[in-house]
Write a protein that holds these residues in place. Structure first.
Motif, mmCIF file in Angstrom:
data_model
loop_
_atom_site.group_PDB
_atom_site.id
_atom_site.type_symbol
_atom_site.label_atom_id
_atom_site.label_comp_id
_atom_site.label_asym_id
_atom_site.label_seq_id
_atom_site.Cartn_x
_atom_site.Cartn_y
_atom_site.Cartn_z
ATOM 1 N N GLY A 1 0.823 -1.195 0.000
ATOM 2 C CA GLY A 1 0.000 0.000 0.000
ATOM 3 C C GLY A 1 0.859 1.248 0.000
ATOM 4 O O GLY A 1 2.023 1.207 0.411
ATOM 5 N N TRP B 1 -3.966 5.275 6.587
ATOM 6 C CA TRP B 1 -4.730 6.493 6.860
ATOM 7 C C TRP B 1 -4.401 7.030 8.255
ATOM 8 O O TRP B 1 -4.157 8.216 8.435
ATOM 9 C CB TRP B 1 -6.225 6.238 6.700
ATOM 10 C CG TRP B 1 -7.038 7.429 7.077
ATOM 11 C CD1 TRP B 1 -7.877 7.550 8.146
ATOM 12 C CD2 TRP B 1 -7.073 8.693 6.410
ATOM 13 N NE1 TRP B 1 -8.421 8.809 8.180
ATOM 14 C CE2 TRP B 1 -7.950 9.520 7.129
ATOM 15 C CE3 TRP B 1 -6.443 9.199 5.271
ATOM 16 C CZ2 TRP B 1 -8.217 10.833 6.743
ATOM 17 C CZ3 TRP B 1 -6.705 10.508 4.904
ATOM 18 C CH2 TRP B 1 -7.585 11.305 5.629
ATOM 19 N N GLY C 1 -5.265 -0.156 4.430
ATOM 20 C CA GLY C 1 -5.703 1.209 4.157
ATOM 21 C C GLY C 1 -5.939 1.985 5.437
ATOM 22 O O GLY C 1 -5.537 3.144 5.558
ATOM 23 N N GLN D 1 -6.331 -6.148 -0.268
ATOM 24 C CA GLN D 1 -7.415 -5.360 0.315
ATOM 25 C C GLN D 1 -8.177 -6.183 1.351
ATOM 26 O O GLN D 1 -8.177 -7.404 1.315
ATOM 27 C CB GLN D 1 -8.341 -4.852 -0.777
ATOM 28 C CG GLN D 1 -7.680 -3.811 -1.636
ATOM 29 C CD GLN D 1 -8.589 -3.225 -2.695
ATOM 30 O OE1 GLN D 1 -9.727 -3.621 -2.860
ATOM 31 N NE2 GLN D 1 -8.066 -2.277 -3.432
ATOM 32 N N PHE E 1 -3.377 7.264 -2.673
ATOM 33 C CA PHE E 1 -3.799 6.355 -1.608
ATOM 34 C C PHE E 1 -4.280 5.081 -2.288
ATOM 35 O O PHE E 1 -5.374 5.035 -2.835
ATOM 36 C CB PHE E 1 -4.911 7.003 -0.776
ATOM 37 C CG PHE E 1 -5.322 6.229 0.456
ATOM 38 C CD1 PHE E 1 -4.547 5.203 0.979
ATOM 39 C CD2 PHE E 1 -6.494 6.551 1.096
ATOM 40 C CE1 PHE E 1 -4.944 4.516 2.121
ATOM 41 C CE2 PHE E 1 -6.905 5.881 2.234
ATOM 42 C CZ PHE E 1 -6.123 4.860 2.749
ATOM 43 N N VAL F 1 -4.096 0.590 -2.112
ATOM 44 C CA VAL F 1 -3.723 -0.690 -1.505
ATOM 45 C C VAL F 1 -3.781 -1.723 -2.617
ATOM 46 O O VAL F 1 -4.738 -1.742 -3.406
ATOM 47 C CB VAL F 1 -4.667 -1.067 -0.347
ATOM 48 C CG1 VAL F 1 -4.365 -2.478 0.163
ATOM 49 C CG2 VAL F 1 -4.570 -0.054 0.785
#
Length: 147
Positions: free
Chosen positions: A61, A90, A86, A81, A74, A76
């Motif tokens: 990512g 973040w 993510g 996933q 941004f 992944v």
């Protein structure tokens, strides 16, 4: 683990982003913005802060922002996933932004990623836009929703 991206990561980052390009690039001009050369240029800009999530020497990512708080990338890896990567990226980015104490974070989201950004507190502030070979929706996250 999350670390600062290095110039030598540009090939792996470009390969990770490649499957997503058709989601927002509407012609060659937009595609070129995600070339290895373009990524290398971003990685060398002092106002752009680029981070990767890496496990077992594989970049899974990436997240990047341009000062003061504009989300540049941004992504992944599609195969990775649903593992919380993510969310980790973040949260790491939010910690990085705390030093600058921005009142808002903005992003030009692909149409397919709007729901993901909404989970992180973003709201749409435009209809679908087309500019520079890209199709996107402008989104904004105010500090009050950054807590």
């Amino acid at each position: 683990m999350i670390r600062i991206a290095e110039l030598s990561d540009s090939v792996d980052i470009q390969q990770l982003i490649q499957p997503y390009i058709s989601d927002f690039a509407i012609h060659a001009e937009g595609e070129q913005k995600f070339s290895q050369f373009a990524l290398e240029q971003l990685l060398q800009q002092t106002e752009v802060h680029y981070f990767v999530y890496e496990r077992a020497s594989k970049i899974m990512g990436v997240i990047a922002y341009r000062e003061p708080a504009y989300l540049v990338h941004f992504f992944v890896d599609q195969a990775d996933q649903g593992q919380g990567i993510g969310r980790l990226l973040w949260n790491y980015l939010l910690q990085s932004l705390e030093d600058g104490n921005p009142q808002q974070v903005s992003v030009n989201s692909s149409c397919n990623a709007v729901a993901v950004y909404e989970k992180f507190g973003f709201q749409c502030i435009s209809d679908v836009c087309e500019f520079g070979g890209l199709r996107f929706i402008k989104m904004l996250r105010l500090k009050s929703s950054c807590a």
